[in-house]
Write an enzyme that holds these catalytic residues in place. Structure first.
Site, short mmCIF file in Angstrom:
data_model
loop_
_atom_site.label_atom_id
_atom_site.label_comp_id
_atom_site.label_asym_id
_atom_site.label_seq_id
_atom_site.Cartn_x
_atom_site.Cartn_y
_atom_site.Cartn_z
CG ASP A 123 0.77 -4.99 6.75
OD1 ASP A 123 1.42 -6.02 7.04
OD2 ASP A 123 1.00 -3.89 7.26
CD GLU A 137 -2.07 0.88 0.31
OE1 GLU A 137 -1.45 -0.15 -0.02
OE2 GLU A 137 -1.57 1.79 0.99
CE1 TYR A 167 2.78 3.78 6.37
CE2 TYR A 167 1.77 3.33 4.24
CZ TYR A 167 1.68 3.40 5.62
OH TYR A 167 0.51 3.11 6.25
C1 GCB Z 1 -0.52 0.32 3.66
C2 GCB Z 1 -1.76 -0.42 3.96
C3 GCB Z 1 -1.84 -0.87 5.40
C4 GCB Z 1 -0.47 -1.38 5.84
C5 GCB Z 1 0.53 -0.26 5.73
C6 GCB Z 1 1.93 -0.71 6.15
O1 GCB Z 1 -0.39 1.04 2.71
O2 GCB Z 1 -2.93 0.29 3.61
O3 GCB Z 1 -2.79 -1.88 5.48
O4 GCB Z 1 -0.49 -1.91 7.12
O5 GCB Z 1 0.58 0.19 4.42
O6 GCB Z 1 2.31 -0.51 7.28
O7 GCB Z 1 2.60 -1.30 5.31
#
Ligand code: GCB
Length: 623
Positions: free
Chosen positions: A172, A422, A475
């Site tokens: 990402d 990840e 998240y």
């Molecule tokens: C994650 C990744 C990171 C992303 C983030 C997101 O888990 O490690 O690279 O930018 O989520 O904001 O989706």
């Protein structure tokens, strides 16, 4: 590989500036090699455009260079002084080129390097023309495939005019490319200090210190005096006073004992954080003739860890930090001193004591800055979303760690290695793959613990057992239970507890956050608003405070320090907006909240002072 530094035996010249640039035809990426564009000025083969170095090339022009896939070419001319012809060597060094680089000097290929974010160099003594103009040509290929680090896929798909080549990747952040960091020419003597490895130790309750060094030398003259090369090592404090010195034996290693040592402490853990000594390494011949001198900064500290905690100088550490990116407007991932200094000012303003170099090694200049400012670094190799495990990938993954550790092992700020972000650790193949990667990393450096930022659920994960510290990314209220602020705290607690139960190791939450469009205010909180980001953070803070009581939860890392560019996607408005700061490095509302927490933690755990402007006068509260 040592950072290029001037000394009485070494000169450094920068080749940064405006270079000439050509984009190859994506359908014909090897044309330049076949037609030997490197044999003359690029402008004789193709029309060129100006391109800054260092910088990513993607966002510089107004046409769509941004989405170019395949090779591009750079060249420039430079002078080499006549005085360099003397009895010495000349090296050409790149801080990083993403992703694959081929380099020619005066038409002769001098080096090829695969992998971004890591330095490489070549000796160019014999290809340079002294006292005259020379030409350097670089071909850079940004294509990522299943066996590159990081991985990507190249496909050919139909478009309105026929077929087109498309690069895709699961990670990402935008696949910025080009000559990302400085290019240097530097001189060394014929017999030179090639590598210096430093480890430090504190004894007698941090009263005394020890610096162990070992040096490798290149090109000693083959004669009977060879074995009598030796090292004079001098250690100076910040005031320039000599505090210890030692002369090595023929093994070119030794120890320096430092009385009344000033240890290296992280920011806010001590009133004088980031204390650095200067280590001067002098390479001497049998007759005491000075052959080479190299100086580097050294911080004296110890690291230790067990099943519940991570300690620095015997004191337990609670990390309060960020995942970050090297990313900014126009320059992309190009090294930018103004941005770097601004970022460190913000890190200190907000009271952070750590960051992870998500998801690749950051510039050497920023590592030096972290040493100076006492910011702890979890140093990550460029393996992100690792999957489709193969022998070839394993080889490159290991190589990325080897290059990273060789580059960064002397930095006191580096307190942990992160071997991946990840990775898809749910399969049995992941078990053996990560056992190999972790053991390899340990074989290179036993002085620091190993982690990886894992998003695979703990029920499926096969990698955690190979790590020293568990880091997990999650998240809540964003990718899971979107918008449900009432489903954050307990989920975070439950997951951290489960990780700890599964592996009996210290646990860090290495990513949490919510995309937030600066200036979007919605009450009650609604996804993408500043209110929502603040509430998501606050619900995590509550979980973290519960977890801290358990004795094995050792840190919280926000995702992300600042907004950053990603590939195009309908989930991204101009990029990833989970920054606490905007891409222009101004605070969102949540920055003020986080600042209060990080300083409150600093005061509780490390007795730091609180900046006065944290308390904004509101009213006289009547109790
Ligand atoms: C994650 C990744 C990171 C992303 C983030 C997101 O888990 O490690 O690279 O930018 O989520 O904001 O989706």
């Amino acid at each position: 590989m040592l950072y290029p530094r001037e000394s009485e035996t070494r000169e450094v010249h920068s080749l940064d500036g405006i270079w000439n640039f050509v984009r190859s035809d994506p359908d014909n990426p090897t044309q330049g090699i076949r037609d030997k564009w490197f044999e003359k000025d690029l402008s004789k083969s193709q029309p060129t455009i100006p391109m800054p170095v260092p910088a990513s090339y993607n966002d510089i022009t107004t046409d769509n260079l941004r989405d170019h896939v395949g090779t591009v070419w750079y060249d420039r001319r430079f002078f080499v002084p006549r005085s360099w012809r003397t009895d010495q060597r000349v090296w050409l060094r790149f801080g990083s080129v993403h992703y694959e680089a081929y380099v020619w000097v005066n038409g002769k290929r001098v080096v090829k390097h695969e992998m971004g974010h890591l330095p490489f160099e070549a000796e160019v003594t014999d290809v340079l023309m002294y006292g005259s103009e020379n030409r350097i040509t670089v071909m850079c290929d940004n294509a990522l495939i299943q066996t590159s680090v990081p991985q990507g896929k190249i496909t050919e798909v139909p478009n309105d005019n026929g077929m087109t080549i498309v690069q895709s990747y699961t990670f990402d952040f935008f696949n910025y490319a080009g000559i990302h960091r400085s290019v240097h020419l530097y001189t060394t003597p014929k017999t030179l200090i090639e590598e210096v490895k430093v480890t430090t130790n504190l004894k007698n309750q941090n009263a005394d210190g020890e610096v162990s060094y070992s040096v490798s030398v290149k090109g000693s003259v083959v004669n009977e005096a060879d074995n009598d090369l030796h090292i004079q090592a001098n250690l100076y404090d910040k005031e320039g006073l000599l505090v210890a010195n030692a002369t090595s034996d023929g093994k070119l290693e030794g120890e320096l004992q430092v009385a009344e040592v000033k240890p290296w402490w992280p920011y806010l853990m001590h009133p004088d954080p980031g204390y650095l000594y200067q280590l001067e390494i002098k390479l001497l011949a049998a007759n005491e003739e000075l052959l080479d001198v190299y100086r580097l900064k050294v911080g004296l500290r110890t690291l230790s860890w067990d099943q519940t905690q991570f300690l620095i100088n015997g004191k337990s550490v609670y990390f309060r930090g960020f995942g970050r990116h090297e990313d900014s407007d126009i320059r992309g991932k190009g090294l930018d001193n103004a941005l770097m200094v601004r970022d460190f000012n913000l890190l200190k303003w907000i009271g952070a004591n750590a960051y992870r170099t998500s998801h690749y090694p950051y510039s050497e200049e920023s590592m030096q800055f972290a040493d100076e400012h006492g910011i702890m670094i979890i140093d990550e190799c460029p393996s992100v979303d690792t999957e489709n495990f193969s022998q070839e990938l394993l080889g490159k993954h290991k190589s990325s760690l080897e290059q990273l550790i060789h580059r960064d092992r002397n930095h006191p700020s580096v307190v942990m290695w992160s071997i991946a972000n990840e990775p898809r650790t749910g399969s049995l193949t992941a078990d053996s793959y990560f056992s190999l990667v972790a053991n390899f990393t340990r074989s290179l450096d036993k002085t620091r613990p190993i982690t990886a930022a894992i998003a695979t659920p703990y029920t499926k994960d096969q990698a955690g057992r190979h790590l020293d510290i568990i880091s997990f990314n999650r998240y809540n209220a964003w990718y899971t239970n979107t918008g449900r602020l009432d489903m954050v705290t307990q989920n975070v607690i439950d997951e951290a507890v489960a990780w700890n139960k599964a592996y009996q190791k210290p646990v860090i939450m290495s990513e949490y956050g919510a995309d937030t469009l600066e200036g979007l205010h919605i009450q009650p909180a609604y996804v993408w608003s500043e209110e929502f980001q603040m509430e998501v953070f606050s619900r995590h803070f509550k979980a973290f405070d519960e977890l801290r009581k358990k004795g094995w939860f050792i840190g919280e890392f926000v995702w992300n320090f600042a907004d950053f560019k990603t590939a195009q996607s309908y989930t991204r408005v101009g990029g990833n907006k989970k920054g606490v700061f905007t891409r222009a490095r101004q605070p969102k509302a949540v920055a003020h909240l986080l600042r209060k927490r990080y300083f409150a933690l600093g005061r509780d755990l490390d007795q730091c002072n609180i900046p006065e402007d944290i308390f904004i006068y509101i009213a006289e509260w009547k109790s």
